[in-house]
Design a protein around this motif. Structure first.
Motif, PDB file in Angstrom:
ATOM      1  N   GLN A 151       0.855  -1.190   0.000  1.00 11.61           N
ATOM      2  CA  GLN A 151       0.000   0.000   0.000  1.00 11.61           C
ATOM      3  C   GLN A 151       0.890   1.239   0.000  1.00 11.61           C
ATOM      4  O   GLN A 151       1.789   1.352   0.814  1.00 11.61           O
ATOM      5  N   HIS A 171      -6.513   2.012   4.510  1.00  7.58           N
ATOM      6  CA  HIS A 171      -7.717   1.206   4.333  1.00  7.58           C
ATOM      7  C   HIS A 171      -8.607   1.397   5.562  1.00  7.58           C
ATOM      8  O   HIS A 171      -8.192   2.032   6.543  1.00  7.58           O
ATOM      9  N   SER A 173      -9.610  -1.059   7.366  1.00  8.59           N
ATOM     10  CA  SER A 173      -9.423  -2.205   8.267  1.00  8.59           C
ATOM     11  C   SER A 173      -9.022  -1.837   9.710  1.00  8.59           C
ATOM     12  O   SER A 173      -9.372  -2.581  10.624  1.00  8.59           O
ATOM     13  N   GLN A 176     -11.592  -2.281  12.305  1.00  8.88           N
ATOM     14  CA  GLN A 176     -11.841  -3.612  12.897  1.00  8.88           C
ATOM     15  C   GLN A 176     -11.308  -3.661  14.318  1.00  8.88           C
ATOM     16  O   GLN A 176     -12.014  -4.063  15.252  1.00  8.88           O
ATOM     17  N   ARG A 197      -4.032   6.721  -0.495  1.00  9.02           N
ATOM     18  CA  ARG A 197      -2.851   6.060  -1.034  1.00  9.02           C
ATOM     19  C   ARG A 197      -2.235   6.928  -2.116  1.00  9.02           C
ATOM     20  O   ARG A 197      -2.954   7.599  -2.855  1.00  9.02           O
ATOM     21  N   GLN A 210     -13.637   3.631   1.172  1.00  8.60           N
ATOM     22  CA  GLN A 210     -13.827   2.193   1.333  1.00  8.60           C
ATOM     23  C   GLN A 210     -14.962   1.956   2.310  1.00  8.60           C
ATOM     24  O   GLN A 210     -15.375   2.853   3.050  1.00  8.60           O
ATOM     25  N   GLU A 212     -15.759  -1.140   5.170  1.00  9.40           N
ATOM     26  CA  GLU A 212     -15.293  -2.358   5.816  1.00  9.40           C
ATOM     27  C   GLU A 212     -16.501  -3.058   6.405  1.00  9.40           C
ATOM     28  O   GLU A 212     -17.413  -2.399   6.904  1.00  9.40           O
ATOM     29  N   PHE A 251      -4.346 -11.677   2.361  1.00 11.84           N
ATOM     30  CA  PHE A 251      -4.274 -10.462   3.167  1.00 11.84           C
ATOM     31  C   PHE A 251      -3.685 -10.888   4.508  1.00 11.84           C
ATOM     32  O   PHE A 251      -4.058 -11.963   5.022  1.00 11.84           O
ATOM     33  N   PHE A 253      -4.264  -9.977   7.413  1.00 11.16           N
ATOM     34  CA  PHE A 253      -5.187  -9.965   8.553  1.00 11.16           C
ATOM     35  C   PHE A 253      -6.314 -10.968   8.423  1.00 11.16           C
ATOM     36  O   PHE A 253      -7.177 -11.051   9.286  1.00 11.16           O
ATOM     37  N   THR A 254      -6.353 -11.722   7.313  1.00  7.15           N
ATOM     38  CA  THR A 254      -7.383 -12.759   7.184  1.00  7.15           C
ATOM     39  C   THR A 254      -6.732 -14.076   6.785  1.00  7.15           C
ATOM     40  O   THR A 254      -5.714 -14.097   6.089  1.00  7.15           O
ATOM     41  N   GLY A 284     -12.241  -7.527  -1.243  1.00  6.09           N
ATOM     42  CA  GLY A 284     -11.321  -8.420  -0.542  1.00  6.09           C
ATOM     43  C   GLY A 284     -11.998  -8.891   0.734  1.00  6.09           C
ATOM     44  O   GLY A 284     -12.770  -8.137   1.337  1.00  6.09           O
ATOM     45  N   SER A 285     -11.707 -10.126   1.130  1.00  5.42           N
ATOM     46  CA  SER A 285     -12.406 -10.642   2.306  1.00  5.42           C
ATOM     47  C   SER A 285     -11.642 -11.804   2.899  1.00  5.42           C
ATOM     48  O   SER A 285     -10.630 -12.252   2.352  1.00  5.42           O
ATOM     49  N   GLY A 286     -12.141 -12.308   4.001  1.00  4.13           N
ATOM     50  CA  GLY A 286     -11.543 -13.499   4.588  1.00  4.13           C
ATOM     51  C   GLY A 286     -11.988 -13.690   6.023  1.00  4.13           C
ATOM     52  O   GLY A 286     -12.732 -12.867   6.575  1.00  4.13           O
ATOM     53  N   ALA A 307     -14.248 -10.607   7.719  1.00  5.98           N
ATOM     54  CA  ALA A 307     -14.218  -9.192   7.357  1.00  5.98           C
ATOM     55  C   ALA A 307     -14.178  -9.093   5.847  1.00  5.98           C
ATOM     56  O   ALA A 307     -13.796 -10.039   5.158  1.00  5.98           O
ATOM     57  N   PHE A 308     -14.619  -7.958   5.350  1.00  5.11           N
ATOM     58  CA  PHE A 308     -14.472  -7.687   3.921  1.00  5.11           C
ATOM     59  C   PHE A 308     -14.273  -6.194   3.740  1.00  5.11           C
ATOM     60  O   PHE A 308     -14.619  -5.399   4.611  1.00  5.11           O
ATOM     61  N   GLY A 309     -13.687  -5.842   2.622  1.00  4.69           N
ATOM     62  CA  GLY A 309     -13.474  -4.426   2.339  1.00  4.69           C
ATOM     63  C   GLY A 309     -13.638  -4.183   0.855  1.00  4.69           C
ATOM     64  O   GLY A 309     -13.242  -5.016   0.037  1.00  4.69           O
TER      65      GLY A 309
HETATM   66  N1  PHE Z   1      -8.145  -3.782   3.621  1.00  3.88           N
HETATM   67  C1  PHE Z   1      -8.073  -4.531   2.393  1.00  3.88           C
HETATM   68  C2  PHE Z   1      -7.642  -3.566   1.280  1.00  3.88           C
HETATM   69  O1  PHE Z   1      -7.719  -2.380   1.440  1.00  3.88           O
HETATM   70  C3  PHE Z   1      -9.410  -5.147   2.030  1.00  3.88           C
HETATM   71  C4  PHE Z   1      -9.841  -6.210   3.004  1.00  3.88           C
HETATM   72  C5  PHE Z   1     -10.637  -5.888   4.089  1.00  3.88           C
HETATM   73  C6  PHE Z   1      -9.450  -7.510   2.808  1.00  3.88           C
HETATM   74  C7  PHE Z   1     -11.048  -6.856   4.969  1.00  3.88           C
HETATM   75  C8  PHE Z   1      -9.842  -8.498   3.687  1.00  3.88           C
HETATM   76  C9  PHE Z   1     -10.651  -8.179   4.744  1.00  3.88           C
HETATM   77  O2  PHE Z   1      -7.203  -3.986   0.236  1.00  3.88           O
END
Ligand code: PHE
Length: 355
Positions: A151, A171, A173, A176, A197, A210, A212, A251, A253-254, A284-286, A307-309
């Motif tokens: 990033q 992001h 995230s 979270q 960014r 974004q 989340e 990712f 964190f997932t 993105g997720s996980g 989580a997902f973003g």
């Molecule tokens: N934070 C990640 C991004 O900006 C997206 C993401 C969020 C992925 C939560 C997984 C879980 O690319």
């Protein structure tokens, strides 16, 4: 009428600027009485001129000043009158063509809040200036972790006494961690907001939005994640034929992580979400990494989650058919009028979120 007092009386009696202007012209204009007096000096002998000139000049001075004073008094009175009588009623509807519009990003955020509220999610927020702990380390990206380089981070000048400089969050995230710390578990929330960014082209701007999603509870599985995303994307795009494809990804964190694609098809020459002619990545997720749950102060043996973003601007572009991200943030009134929404178009699930 050359009498100074008469002239000063008329100036004082002028009720408005046009009356005052008439007095000025009659005294100081081309054919005015004082102008005539000034002209008469030319035909006087030097003695007469010596005695008359100072008197006439003084008269002109006196009258000029009286007019200026009266003018400013009348102007002030006019302003007072306007302030007193032209009160603005803010509750009146704006005339057609003059009203502002709701920016597509705000509209989409409202739509998302509405969809997720229906699924029992609340809305959380976090700071845009973030510590590296929340933006990276707590999310299982310790210093020197290669993922930090993924990033293009804006770093702030370090403040005195600060171990490491803060960043503009890259992001949503970090919310979270903040949410788990603040509310413990279970948690079900979305966190929309600005992220930053160092990147700029037709589909990237240095600031973008974004959203989340975070769910923490007992016995949460990948199945819950997939159902939630499917339900959300069908509601958002207002189509039942939205198809998802989850691709293994990474990712920090997932674990496991998945990138989610939606199927698209061509309708009337336009690419729309729905069908399966092709795929494009939307989020993105996980499943939350146990270390992240522990970093937020919860016991990963008891709590799991997903989580997902995703990019809000990107969702707006896909749903409302814009192909360039940059004008989103130019503030061009023509773009805002074209793509903006009417102020009272509040999204509802019954009426359609994109109504
Ligand atoms: N934070 C990640 C991004 O900006 C997206 C993401 C969020 C992925 C939560 C997984 C879980 O690319």
């Amino acid at each position: 009428m050359t009498d100074a007092e008469t002239m000063l009386d008329r100036i004082a009696a002028a009720e408005n600027l046009s009356e005052l202007e008439a007095v000025r012209v009659s005294a100081l204009g081309k054919a005015g009485s004082i102008t005539a007096l000034l002209k008469s000096l030319g035909s006087m002998d030097s003695e007469g001129r010596a005695s008359e000139a100072p008197r006439i000049h003084a008269l002109r001075e006196q009258v000029t000043q009286a007019i200026a004073e009266r003018k400013s008094t009348l102007e002030n009175a006019e302003l007072e009158r306007k302030l007193a009588t032209e009160a603005i009623d803010l509750s009146l509807p704006a005339p057609e063509g003059l009203s502002g519009t709701v920016h597509p990003v705000s509209q989409v955020m409202d739509e998302l809040a509405e969809i997720f509220a229906d699924l029992g999610f609340s809305v959380a927020e976090g700071p845009e200036i973030e510590t590296q702990w929340y933006n990276f380390s707590a999310l299982n990206m310790p210093e020197n972790h290669p993922a930090r380089a993924m990033q293009d981070t804006f770093y702030l000048e370090p403040r005195e006494g600060e171990d490491e400089p803060r960043v503009l969050r890259t992001h949503t995230s970090p919310v979270q961690i903040r949410a788990m710390e603040a509310h413990g578990a279970p948690v079900r929330l979305i966190a929309p907001g600005r992220v930053y960014r160092s990147d700029s082209d037709a589909t990237h701007t240095p600031m973008f939005h974004q959203i989340e999603g975070l769910v923490i509870d007992r016995a949460i599985t990948l199945g819950h994640l997939k159902w939630t995303l499917e339900t959300f994307l069908k509601a958002f795009f207002e189509r039942d034929d939205v198809v998802l494809r989850m691709r293994p990804s990474y990712f920090p964190f997932t674990e496991p992580s998945a990138e989610v694609d939606v199927g698209w098809s061509i309708e009337k020459g336009r690419r729309v979400v729905g069908g399966q002619q092709g795929w494009m990545e939307v989020l993105g997720s996980g499943m939350i990494h146990p270390r992240v749950i522990a970093n937020a102060g919860l016991d990963p043996a008891e709590w799991q989650g997903f989580a997902f973003g995703t990019g809000v601007d990107r969702l707006a572009m896909l749903k409302y058919g814009m192909d360039d991200l940059r004008p989103f943030f130019d503030g061009d009134i023509r773009w805002l009028k074209h793509y903006g929404f009417r102020a009272l178009d509040v999204p509802t699930l019954s009426g359609g979120v994109g109504a």
